[in-house]
Structure formats: structure tokens, C-alpha cells
Design an enzyme around this catalytic site. Structure first.
Site, short mmCIF file in Angstrom:
data_model
loop_
_atom_site.label_atom_id
_atom_site.label_comp_id
_atom_site.label_asym_id
_atom_site.label_seq_id
_atom_site.Cartn_x
_atom_site.Cartn_y
_atom_site.Cartn_z
N TYR A 109 0.56 -1.06 -0.14
CA TYR A 109 -0.03 -0.39 0.00
C TYR A 109 1.13 0.99 -0.33
O TYR A 109 0.13 2.80 -0.23
CB TYR A 109 -0.65 -0.13 0.99
CG TYR A 109 -1.59 -1.10 1.18
CD1 TYR A 109 -1.95 -2.05 0.12
CD2 TYR A 109 -2.83 -1.60 2.55
CE1 TYR A 109 -3.21 -3.46 0.05
CE2 TYR A 109 -3.30 -2.97 2.50
CZ TYR A 109 -3.82 -3.10 1.96
OH TYR A 109 -5.24 -3.58 1.65
N TRP A 154 3.70 -9.54 0.72
CA TRP A 154 3.43 -9.73 -0.60
C TRP A 154 4.35 -10.87 -1.28
O TRP A 154 5.06 -11.63 -1.04
CB TRP A 154 4.02 -8.38 -1.37
CG TRP A 154 3.89 -8.40 -2.48
CD1 TRP A 154 3.99 -8.27 -3.79
CD2 TRP A 154 2.57 -8.56 -3.27
NE1 TRP A 154 3.55 -8.13 -5.22
CE2 TRP A 154 2.67 -8.16 -4.98
CE3 TRP A 154 0.96 -8.68 -2.85
CZ2 TRP A 154 1.60 -7.76 -5.59
CZ3 TRP A 154 -0.12 -8.83 -3.64
CH2 TRP A 154 0.34 -8.24 -5.33
N ASN A 166 -6.73 -14.52 1.05
CA ASN A 166 -7.93 -15.52 -0.15
C ASN A 166 -7.22 -16.83 -0.52
O ASN A 166 -6.87 -16.34 -1.50
CB ASN A 166 -7.01 -13.98 -0.81
CG ASN A 166 -7.63 -12.95 -1.22
OD1 ASN A 166 -8.70 -12.23 -1.71
ND2 ASN A 166 -6.62 -11.66 -1.21
N THR A 175 -16.05 -2.35 -2.61
CA THR A 175 -15.05 -1.52 -3.08
C THR A 175 -15.22 0.06 -3.80
O THR A 175 -16.38 0.59 -3.53
CB THR A 175 -14.64 -2.05 -4.83
OG1 THR A 175 -15.41 -2.00 -5.82
CG2 THR A 175 -14.16 -3.87 -4.30
N LYS A 182 -12.59 0.38 3.83
CA LYS A 182 -11.33 1.37 3.56
C LYS A 182 -12.27 3.13 3.63
O LYS A 182 -12.65 3.10 2.41
CB LYS A 182 -10.73 1.06 2.10
CG LYS A 182 -9.89 2.34 1.85
CD LYS A 182 -10.26 3.30 0.83
CE LYS A 182 -9.07 4.29 0.52
NZ LYS A 182 -9.75 4.92 -0.18
N PHE A 194 -10.23 7.30 3.14
CA PHE A 194 -9.22 8.27 3.29
C PHE A 194 -10.22 9.75 3.68
O PHE A 194 -9.60 10.43 3.05
CB PHE A 194 -8.36 8.34 2.07
CG PHE A 194 -7.15 6.97 2.22
CD1 PHE A 194 -7.39 6.04 2.94
CD2 PHE A 194 -6.81 6.87 0.75
CE1 PHE A 194 -6.59 5.31 3.25
CE2 PHE A 194 -5.62 6.13 0.96
CZ PHE A 194 -5.96 4.95 1.96
P1 A2P Z 1 -13.86 7.34 0.40
O1 A2P Z 1 -11.94 6.82 0.42
O2 A2P Z 1 -13.98 8.62 -0.95
O3 A2P Z 1 -13.87 6.99 1.50
P2 A2P Z 1 -14.41 -1.21 0.48
O4 A2P Z 1 -13.58 -0.43 1.81
O5 A2P Z 1 -15.41 -2.16 0.11
O6 A2P Z 1 -13.36 -1.28 -0.46
O7 A2P Z 1 -15.18 0.50 0.47
C1 A2P Z 1 -14.11 1.71 -0.44
C2 A2P Z 1 -14.69 2.36 -0.96
O8 A2P Z 1 -14.98 2.87 -0.74
C3 A2P Z 1 -14.15 3.98 -0.87
O9 A2P Z 1 -14.12 4.27 -2.74
C4 A2P Z 1 -14.58 4.59 0.00
O10 A2P Z 1 -14.32 6.03 -0.29
C5 A2P Z 1 -15.85 4.43 0.04
N1 A2P Z 1 -16.72 4.48 1.37
C6 A2P Z 1 -15.71 3.75 2.04
N2 A2P Z 1 -17.13 5.14 3.64
C7 A2P Z 1 -17.88 4.95 2.84
C8 A2P Z 1 -19.40 5.53 3.10
N3 A2P Z 1 -20.31 5.19 4.08
N4 A2P Z 1 -20.13 5.48 2.70
C9 A2P Z 1 -19.91 5.66 1.21
N5 A2P Z 1 -18.72 5.28 0.61
C10 A2P Z 1 -18.07 4.63 1.22
#
Ligand code: A2P
Length: 329
Positions: free
Chosen positions: A61, A92, A173, A227, A276, A278
Site C-alpha cells: 500500500y 507480498w 485470499n 469496493t 477503506k 480516506f
Molecule cells: P473514500 O475513501 O473516498 O471514503 P471498500 O472498503 O468496500 O473497499 O470500499 C471503499 C470505497 O468506498 C472507497 O472508494 C471509499 O471512498 C468508499 N466509502 C467508504 N466509506 C463509505 C461510506 N460510508 N459511504 C459511501 N462510500 C464509502
């Protein structure tokens, strides 16, 4: 798992080796090209203030230096104790040969500026050619695979735990056959405490979850919100998870979002989640899953959303003999 045991102050689940894992963690994997320097640092500091105690990181990352700095500063200023924090690092695929395992973990520790990680997991069961490139490719842009001996890699991980570099060991995985390969390894010293795999209401993993439960392996669900839907690596055959009408309508009942309902669904059935984000508002939002609980009917309704289709297929690696997703589970 009884939902009443989960709270902001106390939301860890026991691992088979006697350690504990906070059931929600902040996923630290983001698109580097779109992420300004310092983002991971700020996000970890905020997340610690909000109540997160689990960070799901990895060497690849490329932000372990920021995550480590944030953790060290918050420990140094007395906001939190190191023992309360749970950091997961990942081996990795270019470091599978046994002699490369400990140096890879030591590199992570040095980058973090920490003495140990709480969990170290094999990130993916396929191996790439060792070297400086994380994604080695030949002149035809084909990935250069490498021989894989998961049991030999596992034994090198066991030595890292024995040396105190990590508190717990796990995998990611892995399919059932690959988990059995480790569990049935002659002379197995430490069992994997977890298998981190894709898991959310559109991919609920009923069979793998059953197998993990039978073997005291915690399932950690990645992409628990479906995602970022980046077309360069996400299978977009499924609609956006968070727009699902059932999740939205259940959420309305509790004044919660579809993200809350998705995370709570997994947490309530003992699956750890590592959403995830940010984004400060969404980091804060995603942690608010301890002030409501889903009924059995709602849990069943969400389980029934399962489409058994992955967002994360990683088909470009499907020709490797250990590509995990060709098996049923
Ligand atoms: P961001 O980093 O801008 O918040 P996952 O954990 O399933 O991979 O999802 C991550 C994605 O979902 C990222 O693009 C993140 O964007 C977005 N995300 C994280 N929390 C939320 C939320 N509460 N509502 C909508 N989108 C979210």
C-alpha cells in the site's frame, strides 16, 4: 456471536492463539495516484480519535511509513497504548521463498517504526518472481509467476511469530483447499488465526465462513462496502452495493446508512470488517455500528442478497496454479 458484546469501548473478538482482534479496522489500501501525501497519516490519527483500534495495512500500500508515524505519535502523546492497537501487515507475493519472509516483515517493521505487528498474513496464495518489482512483468507485459510452496512459506511465518516480530499469523485470499493444506501440514506449529477474503452482502461466503468457523479461523471481510468500483480492477457486473434498496430500507429503520447495515451485518455474524476510507466524514460514519443491532429476520434478508459474484476477481492471475478463485470456495 451475540451483538450485545460489541461496543465502542469493547469490540474485540478472540483469536485461536489467545490474542484478540478489533472487529472493525480501517482499510489502508488506496489509489496512490489519487491520494495526496500525508493522507494515510491524517486518517489514522483521526481514526484513533474516533475509536478505531485496528488498521489493515500492507507493504504494497506504500503508506506504512505514514501509518506507523501516526500510531507512534498517538502512543507517544498518551492518547492510546500500543497494546490497544492492532496492526495487520501482509507478506507480498514476491517474498514467498522462506528466506525472504523475515526480511520482508523486518522491512515493514522498520517502515512502521514499530517493534512488532499484531498480525502478519500471506496476502495472496500465488507467488511472483522475487526482486525489486512488486508486479514483475516480462517484455510482453505478462506477469512473471514463481513457484509456490505455501507450507514452506508458512513455516517461515511461524519462525517470525516465535521471534516476536508478529503476535499472530494468518492468510488472505485462501480457498478451502489452501487452508486445509496449512491446517494439515505435518508439524504445524501455529494455526492461521484468520483468512481475509472479500465479504459483504452481495458476496456473503456462506460455505467458506462455515469452514472457517469449524476450524477456529476468523473471517476478515475486505471490500465490505463493495469496493471503490474502479473499472481497472473491479468486476462491475454487480450494481453498487450501497445503493441496494433492502440495505437502504433496513438502514432507515435505525437512522443508519446502507454502509452501516453492511458493516453491522458482517460484525454481527462474527466477520471482522475493514472498510477503506480516506475521507474524514466517512471514516467517522463507518465506525458508528455499535449503537444498533439487526434482527434475525434482517440478517436473513441481507444474507439473501448474496449474488455469489466477486467484485475482486483478479483474473489477470488466474493462470497461476494456486489462483484461489477457481474452486467453489
Ligand atoms: P473514500 O475513501 O473516498 O471514503 P471498500 O472498503 O468496500 O473497499 O470500499 C471503499 C470505497 O468506498 C472507497 O472508494 C471509499 O471512498 C468508499 N466509502 C467508504 N466509506 C463509505 C461510506 N460510508 N459511504 C459511501 N462510500 C464509502
Amino acid at each position: 456471536m451475540s451483538s450485545s458484546v460489541l461496543s465502542v469501548e469493547s469490540h474485540t473478538i478472540p483469536l485461536s492463539d489467545g490474542n484478540r482482534m478489533p472487529i472493525i479496522g480501517l482499510g489502508m489500501s488506496g489509489d496512490r495516484r489519487k491520494t495526496p501525501k500525508g493522507t494515510a497519516y491524517e486518517c489514522v490519527k483521526l481514526a484513533l480519535d474516533v475509536g478505531y483500534r485496528h488498521f489493515d495495512g500492507a507493504l504494497i500500500y506504500l503508506n506504512e511509513h505514514e501509518v506507523g508515524q501516526a500510531i507512534r505519535e498517538k502512543v507517544a502523546d498518551g492518547s492510546v497504548k500500543r497494546e490497544e492497537i492492532f496492526y495487520c501487515g501482509k507478506l507480498w507475493s514476491t517474498f514467498h521463498p522462506p528466506e525472504l519472509v523475515r526480511p520482508a516483515l523486518e522491512r515493514t517493521l522498520k517502515t512502521l517504526g514499530l517493534d512488532y505487528v499484531d498480525l502478519y498474513i500471506i496476502e495472496f496464495p500465488i507467488a511472483f518472481k522475487p526482486g525489486d518489482e512488486f508486479y514483475p512483468k516480462d517484455e510482453n507485459e505478462k506477469f512473471i509467476f514463481y513457484k509456490t510452496d505455501l507450507c514452506a512459506t508458512w513455516e517461515a511465518l511461524e519462525a517470525c511469530k516465535d521471534a516476536g516480530l508478529t503476535k499472530s499469523l494468518g492468510v488472505s485470499n485462501f480457498n478451502r483447499r489452501q487452508l486445509e493444506l496449512i491446517l494439515n501440514k505435518p508439524g504445524l506449529k501455529h494455526k492461521p488465526v484468520c483468512n481475509q477474503v472479500e465479504c459483504h452482502p452481495y458476496f456473503t461466503q456462506p460455505k467458506l465462513l462455515d469452514f472457517c468457523r469449524q476450524n477456529d479461523i476468523i473471517m476478515v471481510g475486505y471490500s465490505p462496502l463493495g469496493t471503490c468500483r474502479d473499472a481497472s480492477w473491479v468486476n462491475l457486473k454487480n450494481p453498487p452495493l450501497l445503493e441496494d434498496p433492502v440495505l437502504i430500507s433496513i438502514g432507515k429503520k435505525y437512522k443508519k446508512t446502507s454502509a452501516h447495515v453492511s458493516l453491522r451485518f458482517n460484525a454481527q455474524r462474527g466477520v471482522a470488517v475493514i472498510p477503506k476510507s480516506f475521507n474524514p466524514e466517512r471514516i467517522t460514519e463507518n465506525f458508528q455500528i455499535f449503537d444498533f443491532s439487526l434482527t434475525d429476520e434482517e440478517m436473513n434478508a441481507i444474507e439473501n442478497l448474496n449474488k455469489n459474484v466477486r467484485f475482486v476477481e483478479l483474473l489477470m492471475w488466474s493462470e497461476h496454479q494456486e489462483y484461489p478463485f477457481n474452486d467453489e470456495y
